[in-house]
Enzyme design. Structure first.
Site, PDB file in Angstrom:
ATOM      1  CG  ASP A 202      -1.767   1.203   1.380  1.00 27.73           C
ATOM      2  OD1 ASP A 202      -2.666   1.379   0.535  1.00 27.73           O
ATOM      3  OD2 ASP A 202      -1.562   1.987   2.337  1.00 27.73           O
ATOM      4  CD  GLU A 227      -2.297   2.597  -3.513  1.00 28.39           C
ATOM      5  OE1 GLU A 227      -3.411   3.111  -3.691  1.00 28.39           O
ATOM      6  OE2 GLU A 227      -1.734   2.564  -2.399  1.00 28.39           O
ATOM      7  CG  ASP A 310      -8.166   3.362  -2.671  1.00 28.69           C
ATOM      8  OD1 ASP A 310      -8.848   3.484  -1.637  1.00 28.69           O
ATOM      9  OD2 ASP A 310      -6.980   2.998  -2.655  1.00 28.69           O
TER      10      ASP A 310
END
Length: 424
Positions: A202, A227, A310
């Protein structure tokens, strides 16, 4: 014997230094609301395993597993405490992973390690005392383990942050040797005790790529992806620039600085593709005649996707046009890179059969991260590409495509404004 030794050594080199050479097909196994599921998300997801196995999924990305002050898991605190997760208990998680393994599917844990929430306040009245979730002192840290620039929480003894600041929680000092060792130990515990095989990192912009390299080397995941979400470049008129070489170049730089064994989500392809399907399919060819996203320069390290928890789901921070989602899947499931299918599209949108058909074409014809793309047409209303020698795909409303499809190719999957042919 010397030939055998040379072969064994070459095999070792390939296994050690080439990222994920066997074709993988990822699936994001949750959305932004999954933590609210009655009876627990882990238990619910078990029912999906047969469909995912039938679709040829090889890896499932699961949500952050630890106790978190936010139900979705992205504000973690007691990292070893998996029983406090809103997705289910540690036993539920182990049972789910075991069920996936029985179908040959591996699981990726969502690694939220840039920041961490504290358990209690220190003498200054600041939340900066961390608890690991065990009876010993593993991951029990104080304010000196926070980046010194994070003045709201830090005592000034930590190192400078090596990446971007994360405002809502203390940024952890990843240059601290104890941080590196104890996080690596925890990640390896997730592998050996819980059953995870890899990671989805992340917010990797929060720390230097050299830090990702440390955790990759210390944990040897079967598959890992980071990410790195940056905005694409736009012109003065607000329209997406045709050339996104800077954006995809930054992804390549990050992958290489992180050691080359980790993949990155191809945000470049997502951004270009969701603009292209709205009457601008000319965007899908770069100046060299290749795909314009990250898959056009480093496909073996690119994970393509249409939406995630997201960009889509209930957050919708950057959603793909909802009526064009299947055009997106027709593209990523036929092109190089490693595609990632989103839970919502597969199960909630009723697209399971259509997506599975495309995945079957990919698997049948051995499309992988190294597959060759020959773009046959790239105009406003049509995009046609041959992938390898056995597959041709088309997206866009234009029906008259002349003689671009040879007579020995037959339709293998199709829908509104897309079609995929494979060689007889």
């Amino acid at each position: 014997m010397s030939t055998l030794k040379s072969f064994c050594f070459l095999s070792f080199l390939l296994a050690t230094f080439l990222p994920f050479t066997s074709p993988a097909l990822l699936f994001q196994g949750f959305n932004w609301e999954s933590s609210n599921k009655a009876g627990g998300w882990y238990n619910s997801l078990k029912n999906s395993i047969p469909d995912l196995s039938n679709a040829g999924i090889t890896h499932v990305w699961l949500p952050p597993p630890s106790q978190s002050v936010a139900p979705q898991g992205y504000m973690p605190g007691r990292l070893y405490d998996l029983d406090a997760s809103k997705y289910g208990s540690q036993a539920d998680l182990k049972s789910l992973i075991q069920a996936f393994r029985q179908k040959g599917i591996k699981c990726l844990a969502d690694m939220v390690i840039n920041h961490r929430t504290a358990e209690r306040k220190d003498g200054r009245g600041i939340y900066c005392i961390f608890e690991g979730g065990t009876s010993d002192d593993r991951l029990d840290w104080g304010p000196s383990f926070i980046c010194r620039g994070d003045k709201e929480y830090s005592d000034g003894q930590g190192n400078d942050d090596t990446g971007e600041d994360f405002q809502p929680a203390p940024d952890i000092d990843h240059l601290n040797p104890r941080v590196q060792k104890e996080l690596s130990d925890w990640m390896n515990w997730l592998k050996t005790e819980i059953g995870f095989d890899g990671w989805r990192f992340d917010f990797v912009k929060g720390y230097a790529p050299s830090i990702t390299k440390v955790y990759m080397e210390n944990t040897s995941p079967d598959f890992a992806v980071g990410e790195k979400w940056d905005s694409l470049s736009h012109g003065p008129d607000g329209k997406l620039d045709a050339n996104q070489d800077g954006h995809r170049g930054a992804l390549k730089d990050w992958v290489q600085a992180a050691g080359g064994a980790v993949a990155a989500f191809d945000f470049t392809t997502k951004g270009i593709l969701q603009a292209a399907v709205q009457g601008e399919l000319w965007r899908l060819k770069d100046s060299n005649g290749k795909p314009p996203g990250f898959i056009g320069i480093l496909p073996q390290n690119a994970v393509t996707f249409i939406d995630n928890h997201d960009t889509g789901s209930t957050q919708r921070l950057w959603p793909f046009p909802s009526d064009k989602v299947m055009l997106g899947y027709a593209y990523i499931l036929t092109h190089p890179g490693t595609p990632c299918i989103f839970y919502d599209h597969f199960f909630d949108w009723g697209l399971k059969e259509a997506i599975s058909k495309l995945a079957a074409v990919r698997n049948r014809n051995g499309i992988n991260t190294a597959s060759r793309v020959n773009i046959l047409a790239s105009d406003a209303d049509v995009y046609i590409a041959a992938i390898g020698d056995r597959v041709i795909m088309k997206i866009g409303p234009k029906m008259d495509i002349g003689n671009l499809i040879p007579p020995d190719f037959k339709v293998a999957a199709d829908g509104t404004d897309y079609a995929v042919w494979e060689k007889n």
